[in-house]
Each structure stands twice: as structure tokens, then as C-alpha cells.
Design a protein around this motif. Sequence first.
Motif, PDB file in Angstrom:
ATOM      1  N   GLU A  30     -11.276  25.796 -23.619  1.00 11.90           N
ATOM      2  CA  GLU A  30     -11.081  27.126 -23.055  1.00 11.90           C
ATOM      3  C   GLU A  30      -9.596  27.376 -22.800  1.00 11.90           C
ATOM      4  N   GLU A  31      -8.968  26.386 -22.190  1.00 11.21           N
ATOM      5  CA  GLU A  31      -7.550  26.520 -21.916  1.00 11.21           C
ATOM      6  C   GLU A  31      -6.748  26.550 -23.214  1.00 11.21           C
ATOM      7  N   ALA A  32      -7.205  25.773 -24.181  1.00 15.56           N
ATOM      8  CA  ALA A  32      -6.513  25.758 -25.467  1.00 15.56           C
ATOM      9  C   ALA A  32      -6.518  27.148 -26.083  1.00 15.56           C
ATOM     10  N   GLU A  33      -7.658  27.818 -25.970  1.00 10.75           N
ATOM     11  CA  GLU A  33      -7.774  29.166 -26.520  1.00 10.75           C
ATOM     12  C   GLU A  33      -6.866  30.135 -25.766  1.00 10.75           C
ATOM     13  N   ILE A  34      -6.828  29.982 -24.453  1.00 14.35           N
ATOM     14  CA  ILE A  34      -5.978  30.849 -23.639  1.00 14.35           C
ATOM     15  C   ILE A  34      -4.511  30.659 -24.022  1.00 14.35           C
ATOM     16  N   ALA A  60      -5.542  42.119 -23.222  1.00 18.47           N
ATOM     17  CA  ALA A  60      -6.443  42.692 -24.231  1.00 18.47           C
ATOM     18  C   ALA A  60      -7.038  41.585 -25.097  1.00 18.47           C
ATOM     19  N   ARG A  61      -6.187  40.644 -25.480  1.00 16.60           N
ATOM     20  CA  ARG A  61      -6.676  39.552 -26.323  1.00 16.60           C
ATOM     21  C   ARG A  61      -7.663  38.669 -25.569  1.00 16.60           C
ATOM     22  N   LEU A  62      -7.359  38.414 -24.308  1.00  9.53           N
ATOM     23  CA  LEU A  62      -8.253  37.579 -23.507  1.00  9.53           C
ATOM     24  C   LEU A  62      -9.620  38.249 -23.384  1.00  9.53           C
ATOM     25  N   GLU A  63      -9.595  39.548 -23.163  1.00  8.01           N
ATOM     26  CA  GLU A  63     -10.860  40.272 -23.024  1.00  8.01           C
ATOM     27  C   GLU A  63     -11.655  40.196 -24.310  1.00  8.01           C
ATOM     28  N   ALA A  64     -10.943  40.366 -25.421  1.00  2.05           N
ATOM     29  CA  ALA A  64     -11.634  40.341 -26.696  1.00  2.05           C
ATOM     30  C   ALA A  64     -12.192  38.948 -26.993  1.00  2.05           C
ATOM     31  N   SER A  65     -11.394  37.937 -26.709  1.00  3.67           N
ATOM     32  CA  SER A  65     -11.804  36.575 -27.057  1.00  3.67           C
ATOM     33  C   SER A  65     -12.923  36.038 -26.185  1.00  3.67           C
TER      34      SER A  65
END
Lengths: 125, 447
Positions: B144-148, B182-187
Amino acid sequence: MTIADFAALAPHAQSGRIRLLATTGPKRLRAAPELRTAIEQGFPAYALFTWHAIMAPRGAPADVVATLRSALFKVVNAPGFSEELERMGFDPIDEDPAEFPAMLRREIELLRPLVEQAGIRGDTL
Amino acid sequence: MPPHSARLVQDRRPRTPRPGRVSLHFGAHQGHHQSRRSEDRPPEVEDALAQHPSIVEAAAFALPHPTLGEDVAAAVVLTGKRPATESELRDFVRARLAAFKVPTRIYAVPELPRGPLGKVRRGELARIARRYDPTEYVPPRDPEEAEIVRIFADVLGLERIGAEDNFFQLGGDSLRGTRVIARLEASFGVTVSADGVLCEAHGCIDCHEVRAARASRTSAWHNRLRPSRAASEPRALTDRSFGERGADEPAMVRRILVAAGCLWLGAAPAFGENYPTRPIRLIVGFPPGAQSDAAARLVGGKLSALLGQPVVIDNHGGASGAIASELAARAPADGYTLLLGSISNLTMAPLVIPNLRYDPVGDFVAIRRFARVPFVIGVNSKIPAATLGALVDYARQHPGELTCATGAPINQLAIQMLTNLSSTDIVHVRYKGTAAASPTSLRVTSA
């Protein structure tokens, strides 16, 4: 000797390195019913416990405070909550939040002479 | 030849790699060890940068590199008239020079440090860079953190950033903060509330709240708002001048969006019948694992479920809980910041802390007291006492020998009560934190 909450000392008591002698609550801990209170052991004035509360900054809108109070009331009265507290070595408190300010003032004045006598100093800001 | 180049040619002092690591962002140039000698390239880099319309002047300098010896970075002075970001500038240089010549890092500085003769002090630039760069790459701790972190890196145009890196130091600004959201919301399929946007989504203390939030498709983000410069002074969108930022800037990606969040505070919708519409921050004056923290987590999780919004625990230890209490007292009184009150930060703090900057009685409204935690008195098993009376007798027979370790003012007070009631002489030893104190009585042989 040491003095701390039950959760902090329980592991050491279980390992046998510490012997628990008393609890300072008004009644025995739900988590350690065999442990007698100081009051029971002849120290009637030795009653002291820490407590925890949810506080909001002063000025929070009344409806917000009401919502929070209602929710927290439900939390503490939900089935199983007392048992969860017990597992942590905590006991429940049933108190009307309206009584809190008076309680706090009273407690501060009650402890003030002891603090001065013991010369207790907190970490500075 | 531009004047920069002339200065640079003169500046051929022997360079030695400096100790200490800098944050590195490995890119296509990584393999070109032979070509990364800074002396070979700064004029070209400076010339290329100087052509950019946002740049007043530029200087290349060497940064120590753990494996390459040194690496090339550049400092630029911006006109301030139009936005320029690090990734944009690097793209600009990349379009003009071979990829391996692109500076690893480009720093915006208010002005180039110069010596008495006007020569750019490149050593000073390297020092500034070290101050603004994270010292250590912290890899993401879970997927999860990696994605963030990947999203942050993408938005910043960097190949790699660490989990503890500073968004602003890496070229972040509020505009980019918006893109990150925006990216976090989408992902993650979550709604990030505009004024409560701090990522706390990794294997640390708030993990369970975050994941619970994700599960309910509400906000997974929490604003661990500290009174920082970033928070109190939102930067202009075009301003990414690192040189003006203090070295004490919060250096964690997980606080990255504090500033961006604050920009929205003024536009936050009014609370009201819909309260709560976003995560609630519950400030705790003690570190994770402390009793207050445990109490907060127990109740916080249940309040979350009832209120339909995450109640996120925000630990601010120090000064017997007073630091957190002051923070809460000064927070907006909108129900989105709450305090875990206890006998330590409300009753004891005014007694033991001089110049307390909040009023425990007047600055807060009680939602409710919910737990009572009595003290438990224990002795080293070697002490022949099975009751409190026997302990008191022992203390009287061995004056000055019985020691008591405590970790908090309230525990010390509990000892004072006992000594008063029993006329004994117990030597008090204060430790920092109850967790540190309890094992101590095990080591005290006499007591």
C-alpha cells in the motif's frame, strides 16, 4: 517496588519477577479479581486512579457535542465493552459528562498539596 | 562563453566525496559512471538551464554519491514569474543534453552563494543540498505504501522517492499536492476529504483506521497536522524555493499533504447536521503503546463505526501530555479534532508544568469519561512482602532501601500518597515513561 497500571505489570507478575500486592482503585480490578484493594488492606485513604476521557475544544457546536456524547454513550454501554476494558486492565466509569468540570476542579485541588509535598515536576513544555 | 563557465573552469579544486548519503533518484544515467564526473559537464548544464525562461541563473555543483563518488546537481535562481518544477527543468535539460548529463537533482535557491570575488561557492551549495535532502532512503514498508510512494514519485517526476522523503524538498507544491490527491483517490477508490488529506497509509500506528476507512470507501487519509511552517504558510503555487524552507521542515512523505490540505481549510464546508463528514482526529498526548494510546484506540475504533467516519489517533507525546493538549485547545472547535483527556494532561499538568499554555478546565468540553485505571503496587519477588501492610513494615525496617521506579508524575504522586499514609521512606526513582520504569524494579536487588 513499582507502581503502574495492571497492564504494565501483569507480564512481570506472570513471569514471577514481581509480586502484586494491591490495587488503588475504589474496588477490585475486573482484570485481577484476586488482587485486594489498598482500602481492603487497611489503607482507607489510598484510593487513586487514572482515567481517560474524550474531550473537544471549547466552543464546539452544541449539535456536534451532542452527536459525540451520544455516540460515546452508546460505545460505553454496548455489550462487551466492559469486558474489553477489563482485558486491558481498565474499569468502566459511569459519569454524566456535565459533572466533569466540577470533578476536574476538585481533583486538581485534591492533588495540589501532594504534588507540592513530593516536589513533583513534569517535563517542561 | 557565459561567465558561469569561466568561473567553473577556474574552480578545479580537488573534490573529495563527503561522508553521508544523499537521496538519490536512479535514472537512465546510472550506468554512466565514467561520465558522471562533474568537472566534465557543469558548463553545458549551466548553459542549458540558463536558457529556461524561468531561470535567472544556474550553477552546477557536485554532490557526494555513495557509489559513483560524486554526482552532478544544479542550483537555480528562479524568476518567480512562472512556475517551474524540478521535473520540468530536468526535462528541459534532457531535451538539450544527453540524458546522462541531466543533473540528478535541481534545487531552487533564493540566490547563489558567492564568495568575496563573486565566485559561486559550490561547496556551500552542496551543503545546502545536504540540508534539504533526506539523509536516508526509506523504502516503502508494504504494498500500500509502495503504491502511495509511487504516485508521489510519478507526480513529482522522480524515478524513486523514499517513504520518509519530504514532498517539498523533492519539488512538491500545492498544485502537485492536488494531483497527488486525485491520483490517490483514483488508485485507492477512496474519497480524500479536502481538508483532511494526510496520508497515513502504511504499517504504522494508524494503519487499522486507514484500512478500515478504505474498506468503507471513505477517506483513507488523515491530516496529521502539526503546527509547521508548511501548514501555517501555504506557499504560492509557483514557489518551490527550497532555500527558504527551514531545515526543520517536517520530513515525511506521510505529512506531505499538510500544506495542501491547509490551503483548503478556508473552503471547507460548514459542519452541521451531517457531522461528521470527514475523519476525526483524536490527539493523544502519549506515544503508541502508552495507556492513553490504548484507551484512545479502543474507543476511537468504536466511535468510527458509529459515526461513519474514521477516528484517527494522532500521537503527540511530551510534557506529560501537555503538548498534545495545547494542540487540541488551539484546534478549530468543529468536532474534527478531539483530545484524549486523562488525569495526566488535565489534572496533573497544571500542577506540575509551569507556564502551561492551556486551561484544562476551561479550554475543553467533556464528551465523556469512559475508563478508570487504578494503580497496582508490585514488588520484586525477592522482597518478603505479600500484602501492602507487609510492604510498609519492610520499608520501615529498611529505611532508604526500598526504591520505587515510576514513569509519570501521577505515578510519583501515588507513591507520595503511600508514603504519607504509612510514614515510610520510599526512595523514588523517576524514569521517562511508565514502560521504562516497570522493568526497573526487577533490577534493583535490594528492593
